[in-house]
Design a protein around this motif. Sequence first.
Motif, PDB file in Angstrom:
ATOM      1  N   GLN A  62      37.553  50.989  48.722  1.00 46.51           N
ATOM      2  CA  GLN A  62      37.424  50.907  47.265  1.00 46.51           C
ATOM      3  C   GLN A  62      38.795  50.688  46.610  1.00 46.51           C
ATOM      4  OE1 GLN A  62      34.900  54.192  46.941  1.00 46.51           O
ATOM      5  NE2 GLN A  62      33.167  52.893  46.411  1.00 46.51           N
ATOM      6  N   GLN A  63      39.785  51.456  47.084  1.00 46.89           N
ATOM      7  CA  GLN A  63      41.132  51.354  46.501  1.00 46.89           C
ATOM      8  C   GLN A  63      41.728  49.956  46.700  1.00 46.89           C
ATOM      9  OE1 GLN A  63      43.645  54.606  47.974  1.00 46.89           O
ATOM     10  NE2 GLN A  63      41.877  55.941  47.790  1.00 46.89           N
ATOM     11  N   THR A  65      40.241  47.146  47.200  1.00 43.48           N
ATOM     12  CA  THR A  65      39.469  46.017  46.661  1.00 43.48           C
ATOM     13  C   THR A  65      39.229  46.184  45.156  1.00 43.48           C
ATOM     14  OG1 THR A  65      37.346  47.082  47.194  1.00 43.48           O
ATOM     15  CG2 THR A  65      38.243  45.582  48.847  1.00 43.48           C
ATOM     16  N   ARG A  66      40.007  47.089  44.540  1.00 43.86           N
ATOM     17  CA  ARG A  66      39.736  47.368  43.112  1.00 43.86           C
ATOM     18  C   ARG A  66      39.982  46.146  42.227  1.00 43.86           C
ATOM     19  NH1 ARG A  66      44.151  51.175  44.411  1.00 43.86           N
ATOM     20  NH2 ARG A  66      45.964  49.839  44.272  1.00 43.86           N
ATOM     21  N   GLU A  72      31.503  45.276  46.374  1.00 43.41           N
ATOM     22  CA  GLU A  72      30.938  46.625  46.262  1.00 43.41           C
ATOM     23  C   GLU A  72      31.089  47.299  47.626  1.00 43.41           C
ATOM     24  OE1 GLU A  72      26.903  46.631  44.491  1.00 43.41           O
ATOM     25  OE2 GLU A  72      26.353  47.932  46.168  1.00 43.41           O
ATOM     26  N   VAL A  73      31.315  48.601  47.626  1.00 41.73           N
ATOM     27  CA  VAL A  73      31.454  49.322  48.896  1.00 41.73           C
ATOM     28  C   VAL A  73      30.256  50.253  49.047  1.00 41.73           C
ATOM     29  CG1 VAL A  73      32.947  50.789  50.306  1.00 41.73           C
ATOM     30  CG2 VAL A  73      33.957  49.225  48.639  1.00 41.73           C
TER      31      VAL A  73
END
Length: 168
Positions: A62-63, A65-66, A72-73
Amino acid sequence: MKNHDHGITIAVYPGSFDPVTNGHLDIIHRAAKVFDKLIVAVLNNSSKNPLFSLEERMALIQQVTRDLPNVEVDSFRDLLVNYMKLKNVNLIVRGLRAVSDFEYELQMASTNHKLNEDVETFFMTSKPKYSYLSSSIVKEIARFHGPVGDLVPPEVEEALKLKYPVSL
Ligand code: PNS
């Protein structure tokens, strides 16, 4: 191929991601340009005895690919095709690093297609500079406090330092 119910092209990028590497991240960036939406699906499988918990692996992805709004993860357990049915998605993305990946990937793609013939697997070739890179190699280097700064994003480098602290 459009996923009929969504009207947009959604693909799943499944893996263990223990932890996510620059090789994975390169595939994520490129796949996010090809598909309208990319779901990075982390395998929740305790029998693989991962270094990072499912929550840690997902948080790291998540971090890093912000900056990618269409990524979406999520997580899945058991069969990938079951998860995909639930999400109503039928495209899988996998990265190919070298010929040595091919046999396993062919087996997996054929199995998934056999389990659900609507499921198609798309392969993206890794950048040559990442052809040797794997989560296992990264963990091996980090375990002995070698440099992993070129191999993983800074967030992952920090997380690895916490897993393998230098003893005084
Ligand atoms: O990052 P990895 O470990 O190479 O990813 C492998 C993964 C998670 C994609 C694969 O092991 C998987 O999909 N496992 C779930 C079980 C499954 O559906 N198996 C059938 C295909 S062989």
